[in-house]
Design a protein around this motif. Structure first.
Motif, PDB file in Angstrom:
ATOM      1  N   LEU A 106       0.913  -1.014   0.074  1.00 39.42           N
ATOM      2  CA  LEU A 106      -0.234  -0.021  -0.022  1.00 39.42           C
ATOM      3  C   LEU A 106       0.774   1.050   0.149  1.00 39.42           C
ATOM      4  CD1 LEU A 106      -2.639  -0.830   2.476  1.00 39.42           C
ATOM      5  CD2 LEU A 106      -2.994  -1.073  -0.172  1.00 39.42           C
ATOM      6  N   GLU A 107       0.480   2.363  -0.620  1.00 37.81           N
ATOM      7  CA  GLU A 107       1.046   3.571  -0.772  1.00 37.81           C
ATOM      8  C   GLU A 107       0.148   4.716  -0.610  1.00 37.81           C
ATOM      9  OE1 GLU A 107       3.510   4.213  -4.315  1.00 37.81           O
ATOM     10  OE2 GLU A 107       3.411   2.200  -4.910  1.00 37.81           O
ATOM     11  N   PRO A 108       0.623   5.824  -0.111  1.00 39.39           N
ATOM     12  CA  PRO A 108      -0.315   7.013   0.279  1.00 39.39           C
ATOM     13  C   PRO A 108      -0.739   7.403  -1.300  1.00 39.39           C
ATOM     14  CG  PRO A 108       1.722   7.559   1.424  1.00 39.39           C
ATOM     15  CD  PRO A 108       2.026   6.145   0.581  1.00 39.39           C
ATOM     16  N   GLY A 109      -2.248   7.644  -1.209  1.00 40.25           N
ATOM     17  CA  GLY A 109      -2.880   8.018  -2.498  1.00 40.25           C
ATOM     18  C   GLY A 109      -3.738   6.827  -2.938  1.00 40.25           C
ATOM     19  N   MET A 110      -3.519   5.742  -2.487  1.00 41.62           N
ATOM     20  CA  MET A 110      -4.304   4.455  -2.935  1.00 41.62           C
ATOM     21  C   MET A 110      -5.707   4.713  -2.281  1.00 41.62           C
ATOM     22  SD  MET A 110      -1.860   1.482  -3.052  1.00 41.62           S
ATOM     23  CE  MET A 110      -0.540   1.184  -4.579  1.00 41.62           C
ATOM     24  N   VAL A 111      -6.753   4.175  -3.091  1.00 40.06           N
ATOM     25  CA  VAL A 111      -8.037   4.312  -2.472  1.00 40.06           C
ATOM     26  C   VAL A 111      -8.677   2.794  -2.767  1.00 40.06           C
ATOM     27  CG1 VAL A 111     -10.478   5.243  -2.399  1.00 40.06           C
ATOM     28  CG2 VAL A 111      -8.421   6.629  -3.002  1.00 40.06           C
TER      29      VAL A 111
END
Ligand code: GLY
Ligand code: MN
Ligand code: MN
Length: 470
Positions: free
Chosen positions: A404-409
């Protein structure tokens, strides 16, 4: 391009009528249209795609209208990759990235121009603006999209004129364009894979759109609770219509067929007939999402006691799903394996099912063998964005096997479903289906529940219904 309508009441067009139709029209060109606020972001997405395929021509069509019957068509939905790379939502178009010697690309949107008034096309053709509505001119589109625009009717010839440029096209979207190029199926699939993967991390503008989609969805759910008594007096269709009204008023439409599942219909994962009764004492599983005008969708589920209060068995099931969701949400953070939230939620549900005696323990063994799946059925979530199951063609390594990375929804949506004919559970459990689904944005240090505006715990749901239920 003729509409080809058989059995129309007019058999032809007189020369005089044709001449009459061509005259007397004002110039409606719109000068000075502003650049779409999405345009700089779309340019960034194209740059990322360009970097993956230096020296190659990339063709990304938007798709065509599909006939329902005669001259009636299904609602048009542009190909997601085209929307993402352009911010445009027009039909019969294509984005072409032409390779430059420096390894970059020049972008061209091949679009349907306006119909000139110097032929019968504007009122008799397949694309007739007089029937279908005004399109943007190429000059208008250039200003709005920030991309050079060309007439799509020259696209096939333009592509055929330089057959030696190595080319990839997204297949299955526009058969006519596909026929105009010679490409390799495997390499074309890599283009689609890349387009899908480039949507995994949303940019700041997209996150704003996701918030709009979810906020409208929250209002749509509140509408539905407010209309519950009218649904009891009619059917699940009342719920479907109520949510749809909100979706059409605030956005483009619903992002997928709303699941308005009362009673045992809640155990059917893809229940969209929505023609059953809504009975006090049963649960209503509502899974619905508003899609914004820009085509970003929410995907939210709440399971509500139609009477306003859960029965003891319904609450036991609900609480287990809630705790599983809590465990799943806690696992959504940057650097975590994508699968972690799924494992956390499923493991919790396996433990509960063993505790209740519905599957054989110990829980670790049951989980390893996947025995809980008899009652949990689906995976615990998926990426969300322009498509409800977004990024579905992305490489496994960057999606399900990725991090998971920041900006994933993504959604976190555990559920328990006891089929009405399941003899392995006590009778009063049969026909109960519970899912709780929220939309999570991965942030720098954890996650944000975008759909937190809707109550989640059993107590919160009951209090909400006491306040809002009509
Ligand atoms: N509404 C489809 C899903 O929850 O995945
Ligand atoms: Mn859903
Ligand atoms: Mn979902």
């Amino acid at each position: 391009m003729a509409k080809g309508r058989k059995n129309g009441l007019y058999s032809g067009v007189s020369e005089e009528l044709s001449a009459l139709m061509r005259t007397g029209w004002a110039d409606t060109e719109q000068h000075g249209l502003p650049l779409d606020e999405q345009a700089p972001y779309a340019a960034g997405r194209r740059a990322a795609l360009s970097a993956r395929f230096p020296g190659e021509r990339l063709v990304i069509p938007s798709g065509n209208l599909k006939t329902r019957s005669n001259d009636d068509t299904y609602p048009f939905r542009p190909y997601t990759g085209y929307v993402h790379m352009t911010g445009d939502r027009a039909r019969d178009c294509a984005l072409v990235l032409e390779p430059r010697p420096d390894g970059g690309h020049d972008a061209y949107c091949y679009l349907l121009p306006r119909d000139g008034r110097d032929s019968d096309e504007f009122w008799l053709g397949y694309t007739a603006e007089l029937w279908m509505g005004r399109r943007r001119s190429l000059a208008e589109s250039e200003r709005v999209l920030g991309v050079s625009c060309r007439d799509v009717r020259t696209a096939a010839d333009d592509l055929a004129a330089t057959p030696d440029v190595p080319t990839r096209i997204v297949r299955g979207v526009d058969p006519a364009l596909e026929a105009a190029v010679t490409t390799d199926a495997e390499r074309d699939a890599e283009l689609e894979e890349a387009l899908s993967g480039l949507r995994l991390v949303k940019d700041a503008w997209e996150i704003g759109e996701m918030r709009k989609a979810v906020d409208s969805t929250v209002r749509g759910f509140t509408d539905c609770v407010g209309e519950l008594s009218r649904a009891v007096a009619s059917s699940e269709r009342w719920i479907e219509g109520t949510f749809f009204r909100r979706a059409r008023l605030e956005g483009n439409s619903v992002g997928y067929g709303s699941i308005c599942a009362a009673g045992e219909h809640a155990t059917i994962m893809h229940w969209t007939d929505n023609d059953g009764p809504v009975r006090p004492g049963d649960l209503l599983l509502l899974d619905a999402g508003v899609e914004t005008h820009t085509l970003y969708t929410a995907d939210v589920t709440r399971t509500l006691p139609i009477s306003g209060v859960f029965t003891p068995v319904q609450r036991m099931v609900y609480d287990a799903v809630y705790e599983a969701q809590e465990a799943g949400i806690a696992a959504v953070k940057p650097g975590a394996a994508y699968r972690d939230f799924h494992i956390a939620a499923q493991r919790y549900l396996a433990e509960k099912l063993v505790e209740w005696g519905f599957i054989e323990g110990p829980a670790d063994r049951a989980f390893e063998l996947g025995l809980q799946r008899r009652f949990t059925m689906a995976g615990t979530g998926h990426m969300l964005g322009l498509d409800v199951h977004d990024c579905a063609e992305a490489r496994n390594e960057e999606y399900v096997d990725g991090v998971l990375e920041p900006g994933m929804v993504l959604t976190v949506e555990p559920g328990l479903y006891f089929q009405p004919d399941d003899l392995t559970v006590p009778e009063e459990w049969r026909g109960i289906g519970v899912r709780i689904e929220d939309d999570l944005l991965v942030t720098a240090d954890g996650s944000e529940n975008l759909s937190a505006g809707l109550p989640r715990s059993a107590d919160e749901v009951e209090a909400w219904m006491a306040r809002v239920a009509g």
